[in-house]
Enzyme design. Structure first.
Site, PDB file in Angstrom:
ATOM      1  CB  CYS A  13      15.210  -9.139  77.640  1.00  0.00           C
ATOM      2  SG  CYS A  13      14.994  -9.425  76.001  1.00  0.00           S
ATOM      3  CB  CYS A  30      14.420 -12.468  76.454  1.00  0.00           C
ATOM      4  SG  CYS A  30      15.899 -11.393  75.788  1.00  0.00           S
TER       5      CYS A  30
END
Length: 101
Positions: free
Chosen positions: A31, A34
């Site tokens: 991600c 993230c």
């Protein structure tokens, strides 16, 4: 204090039974947002010993992700006294995260 890896095995002790507020970062290695958030979370953990900071890899801890209805990541959750107080989805600047606490 450094970040703690949270799993279903230590969730009860580290989060629900914590005497400190707990900031949880639900993330995945693949991600992008993230990865952008990760250094911010690390800074918060190092600069705020009064807060416990945990990281939950949603790919490895699908049961916890489902339990807290994590549909999008990064998903930040704040627990106080064993209860989920607030949560948010997406990248957040450090000052906004600290205000959540």
């Amino acid at each position: 204090m450094s970040e703690i890896v949270i799993t279903k095995e230590n969730f009860q002790k580290e989060v629900l039974e914590s005497d400190k507020p707990v900031l949880l970062d639900f993330f995945a290695d693949w991600c992008g947002p993230c990865q952008m958030l990760s250094p911010v979370i690390k800074e918060i953990a190092q600069e705020n010993p009064q807060i416990k900071v945990g990281k939950i890899n949603v790919d490895e801890q699908q049961e916890l992700a489902m339990q807290y209805n994590v549909m999008s990541i990064p998903f930040l959750a704040v627990f106080k006294n064993g209860k989920l107080e607030r949560s948010t989805v997406g990248y957040m600047p450090k000052d906004v995260i600290l205000k959540m606490l």
